[in-house]
Design an enzyme around this catalytic site. Sequence first.
Site, mmCIF file in Angstrom:
data_model
loop_
_atom_site.group_PDB
_atom_site.id
_atom_site.type_symbol
_atom_site.label_atom_id
_atom_site.label_comp_id
_atom_site.label_asym_id
_atom_site.label_seq_id
_atom_site.Cartn_x
_atom_site.Cartn_y
_atom_site.Cartn_z
ATOM 1 N N ASP A 514 43.171 3.226 93.044
ATOM 2 C CA ASP A 514 42.385 4.062 92.116
ATOM 3 C C ASP A 514 43.336 4.476 90.799
ATOM 4 O OD1 ASP A 514 40.651 6.328 91.055
ATOM 5 O OD2 ASP A 514 42.352 7.787 91.491
ATOM 6 N N ASP A 704 44.471 9.392 94.946
ATOM 7 C CA ASP A 704 45.022 10.684 94.905
ATOM 8 C C ASP A 704 44.602 11.625 95.548
ATOM 9 O OD1 ASP A 704 42.742 11.444 93.910
ATOM 10 O OD2 ASP A 704 43.376 11.802 91.781
ATOM 11 N N ASP A 708 38.699 11.354 96.194
ATOM 12 C CA ASP A 708 38.688 9.743 97.000
ATOM 13 C C ASP A 708 38.524 10.052 98.420
ATOM 14 O OD1 ASP A 708 38.994 8.558 94.581
ATOM 15 O OD2 ASP A 708 41.105 8.537 94.587
#
Length: 807
Positions: A514, A704, A708
Amino acid sequence: MSAVLSEAMTAAPLDSECYHCGLPVPQAARGRWQAEIEGAPRGMCCPGCAAAAQAIVDGGFGDYYATRSAYAAQASVLPDAPELLLYDGQDFKGEASFTVEGMRCAACVWLIERRLGQLPGVLEANLNVAAERLFVRWDAARCKPSAILRTLRAIGYHAYPYDARQHGEQLERARRKLFRQLFVAGLSMMQVMMYAVPVYMAGEGGMDADMTALMHWASLCLTLPALLYSAQPFFEGAWRDLRRGLPGMDVPVALGIAAAFGGSCAALLTGRGEVYFDSVTMFVFLLLGSRYLELGARRRAAGALERLQQGVPASALRLRGDPAARESELVPAGALQVGDLVLVKAGQAVPADGVILEGETEVDLALLTGESRTRRRGPGEALPGGAVNAAQTIVLRVSSTATDSTLAMLVRLVERAGQGKPALALWADRVAAWSVMALLVLTVAVFFAWQAFDPARAWQAAVAVLVVTCPCALSLATPTALAAATDRLLRRGVLAVQPHTLETFERSTHVVFDKTGTLTLGRPVLRQAMPVGAQTLDTCLRYAAALEADNPHPIAQAIREAGGPAIGVAEQLRNVVGQGVEGRIGGRVYRLGSAAFVGGIAGGIARSAAPTGITSVWLGTQGGWLARFDLSDGLRPEAAAVVRRFRDGGKTVVLLSGDDQHAAQSVAAQLGITTALGGCLPDGKLAYVRKLQREGAVVAMVGDGINDAAVLRGADVSFAMGRGAELAQLHADGVLLGDGLAPLADAADTARRTLAVIRQNLIWATVYNLVAIPAAASGLLNPWMSGIGMAASSALVVLNALRLRKD
């Protein structure tokens, strides 16, 4: 009669016998378990009696002990073990970790997991033989903790809810006892060798028969201490295994020792055959030596959780009334509530998560993140529970209770880690559990084969087979490596939560990152500062720092971090939401914020702004523009090196981001990532990962942990950035505890090394057995040579696994 018995009980020496049930208290356990009865500590024989006695006193029935006419019924004659019912009152929430005493090998693992799996209501049972910890998850409506502990007791194991300190003390007691047994065995071995070596050197017929007999009788006497004391754990374990009908590794060991000693005594009495007293003492010494190494590995494996639990302070200084008065009271850390003000002095640990109200200090986060350097923290900044105040006294407002603090959550995650087993460990457990039975069958077959061919060598060959093929190395190959790797990772700031984490991470072909909060800091940093007036850049930064001195906004924090000390104190501050801040410094009005806001006093039109993706903040004063500050979400300084290490390791690196494609591609270009996809919502990220998996990729996802969750669960293995309370919402297989990506590269290296060590151990254990069994069965190995080989193989896998702990 009652008064006489009560007086006798009271007069009994403290700890010599159990005050509750009357059983003798073993010398090693005296003072270990006590209960406060009639104002004095009373010794108990076990934690069950101590808990039962304390419950009686706390319930207001303390006069029971003054008026009783007999000791309480002993647990050994109570099949229901009523003291175990006390554990049912504890709030386990359907799962708990237990310490199990008396484990020896993979056969123990197989038996315990199998027997608990048959218990109604038990949903999951995983035993880690290296750490002696059992994790059980159960349906609270159908099963109670007492039923679990009673089942373990019925098959010969004592268990109690896991406590790191108590578990560490138990391991230390076991180490001291094992060391004494090892010392006696070593002393016996050396003395026996003094009499055995001259007989060997003299050869057949080279020494008078009476002298040879004298040497052998002396060897017998010197072997007895090793047999009766040092070999005690093997005989006790074998007897327990035979009683429950499942032969473990102690059975062939005990049979080998007994057979060698019995055969030697028979040869000595009849004057026919070989004497193996030296082999017996050597075998006991070498096997105890390998177990001593194994116990050391277990203690190190338990050390990580013990360090974390010891980091939680037991008490806190809670402020009363006006904080300025500094009037405090000492309270248990568990009694703190959200909103309480606590005083944390220099050198003390923070008792719960909170926000600093007063004072600036340096904090040590090594226990939580693995980072060795301290960090500066001031008013308005959050501190996690378990952090150590390294500089000066601060006042903290509690934002979460001690049980919900960052450290408490981390402890629970560490307890979860290691509860399951990767595929290699499951395979090793299955093989080792059945190999003991195959070994016993093989020994009988070898004995009868030699009996038909050469009866004089049948006994020696059978003993050699019993000794050489004990599958200790096979059962230790995987758990010791995983325990050492878990401890190393935790010290480096990585927590592997799931059992397959290291195994799958090593096999991964794609590493997907990410962007925001993972490859980038997730907060703005000053990219460029450009003076546009007569003042120098340093002066402009100091003016801006004065205006933003107490502003908690991320942009204000970025400006303060980039600039030097504030130039004076800003007065008459006025914050305009969405526009900026205005204040008076040295009698002159300054503004910091948007171009339109600053233009209201500076006049004129601002120069061109920065490119897309950059936030520009302007500084101006009455009649003039002073500076422009360009800020953007900054890359983590270690991100490029981490990406490069994965690429060099042959893995494909992909960037997924919810930002637009231009922003994602810009970050990817700076980091050397060739594949970058922007505009990806959470479901889009999950769809992309599943597409890779359908194409045969093994995907590792790094995010994080906030937005997600779906893709972290969907990836083959995943890591989340752990930040404070967010630990409670993680759906990842691993957690990066520090504020950086560097530990992720260490995790990849550790995963590679761990799988290599496990494979080395399993290959060694397999090759050793393939070579040693035929050699022993064919008569090429004497019992003493077999003892050296078996002990050396166990020691080798333990020492090889402990290499993983080295930095």
